[in-house]
Design an enzyme around this catalytic site. Sequence first.
Site, PDB file in Angstrom:
ATOM      1  CG  ASP A   1     -11.170 -23.819  -9.371  1.00 49.85           C
ATOM      2  OD1 ASP A   1     -11.136 -24.818 -10.114  1.00 49.85           O
ATOM      3  OD2 ASP A   1     -10.198 -23.470  -8.679  1.00 49.85           O
ATOM      4  CB  SER A   2     -11.389 -27.667  -7.030  1.00 46.25           C
ATOM      5  OG  SER A   2     -10.161 -27.123  -7.489  1.00 46.25           O
TER       6      SER A   2
ATOM      7  CE1 TYR B   1     -13.770 -30.177  -5.485  1.00 56.53           C
ATOM      8  CE2 TYR B   1     -14.638 -29.806  -7.682  1.00 56.53           C
ATOM      9  CZ  TYR B   1     -14.750 -29.669  -6.319  1.00 56.53           C
ATOM     10  OH  TYR B   1     -15.849 -29.037  -5.801  1.00 56.53           O
TER      11      TYR B   1
ATOM     12  CB  CYS C   1     -12.671 -26.329 -12.171  1.00 57.66           C
ATOM     13  SG  CYS C   1     -11.809 -27.758 -11.499  1.00 57.66           S
ATOM     14  CG  ASN C   2      -8.789 -26.914 -17.306  1.00 59.24           C
ATOM     15  OD1 ASN C   2      -8.823 -26.826 -18.517  1.00 59.24           O
ATOM     16  ND2 ASN C   2      -8.348 -25.919 -16.543  1.00 59.24           N
TER      17      ASN C   2
ATOM     18  CB  CYS D   1      -4.766 -27.173 -13.741  1.00 61.12           C
ATOM     19  SG  CYS D   1      -5.271 -26.875 -12.035  1.00 61.12           S
TER      20      CYS D   1
ATOM     21  CG  HIS E   1      -5.473 -24.206  -8.662  1.00 60.14           C
ATOM     22  ND1 HIS E   1      -6.691 -24.747  -8.990  1.00 60.14           N
ATOM     23  CD2 HIS E   1      -5.526 -23.926  -7.335  1.00 60.14           C
ATOM     24  CE1 HIS E   1      -7.458 -24.795  -7.899  1.00 60.14           C
ATOM     25  NE2 HIS E   1      -6.774 -24.301  -6.881  1.00 60.14           N
TER      26      HIS E   1
HETATM   27  N1  DGL Z   1      -8.472 -25.574 -10.980  1.00 61.03           N
HETATM   28  C1  DGL Z   1      -8.706 -26.991 -11.185  1.00 61.03           C
HETATM   29  C2  DGL Z   1      -8.521 -27.331 -12.664  1.00 61.03           C
HETATM   30  O1  DGL Z   1      -8.621 -26.443 -13.503  1.00 61.03           O
HETATM   31  C3  DGL Z   1      -7.877 -27.738 -10.202  1.00 61.03           C
HETATM   32  C4  DGL Z   1      -8.400 -29.077  -9.904  1.00 61.03           C
HETATM   33  C5  DGL Z   1      -8.013 -29.606  -8.550  1.00 61.03           C
HETATM   34  O2  DGL Z   1      -8.605 -29.182  -7.557  1.00 61.03           O
HETATM   35  O3  DGL Z   1      -7.188 -30.520  -8.525  1.00 61.03           O
HETATM   36  O4  DGL Z   1      -8.290 -28.456 -13.032  1.00 61.03           O
END
Ligand code: DGL
Length: 255
Positions: free
Chosen positions: A12-13, A44, A75-76, A185, A187
């Site tokens: 993930d990011s 991201y 991560c979406n 997302c 998070h």
């Molecule tokens: N967990 C990421 C998602 O599912 C977050 C992306 C981000 O870093 O902005 O989109």
Amino acid sequence: MNSKSDYIAVFDSGVGGISVLRQLRAQMPKERFLYYGDSANAPYGTRTAQQIRQLVMAVSADLMDRGCKALVVACNTATAAAIDLLRQTWPDRIIVGIEPALKPAAEHFPGGCVGVLATPVTLREEKFQHLMQLCQGKCQIIQIPAPGLVELVEQGKAVSPDAEELLRPLLEPLKGKLQALVLGCTHYPFAARSIRAILGDSVALLDGGEGTARETRRRLEQAGLLWDGPGEIRFESSLPGDGILSLSRSLLEQE
Ligand code: DGL
């Protein structure tokens, strides 16, 4: 089977994908997982798709070279921007992505009103627009970009006055209108209590973690690659220091 390729890489990011890792562990407690969070480059979701593809390819190349038996893009945003490129680059490897759980929401709440809380990139990318087209006739869909929330989760402030302050103007106007809110997302499930403090308990919160874990298990089973323990979880982050790793461990165990 007990080789260096026995582990599943989850990427993930930042720390968000740990909400997916929890589902993976629940469904496959005997597996070995390596969780990699690119927290040095998070978020991201406010970058360009091209920048995201570069970051995702760099991390994935490293995880693939180290011999993971499957790569879960938890991560979406990374899935929306880069999953096609990943699959073109490694056509023979098991690669599983995640998308906002809009389809199950539309099925469970026909004719209802469903919000999708996600990063600006996820909502803007073609994959989500396609998903919207599939679900549009079934329910009313409201897109809710939430820039800034990922940063708060990365700081360990998913449930905090800051998170509530950020979410209140986005969600309060929808109180009483939404039947379901898709947490698009990875998070955001960690901020569920902040979300509930605004929307109350009657709104269903849905995320794609469980479906992603189910699909990962199905692919591994099909390939004969499920491992029979002992289970293990290791964390790595592009951000130096122990702080992010201890936040990762505490998010994994959080109720
Ligand atoms: N967990 C990421 C998602 O599912 C977050 C992306 C981000 O870093 O902005 O989109």
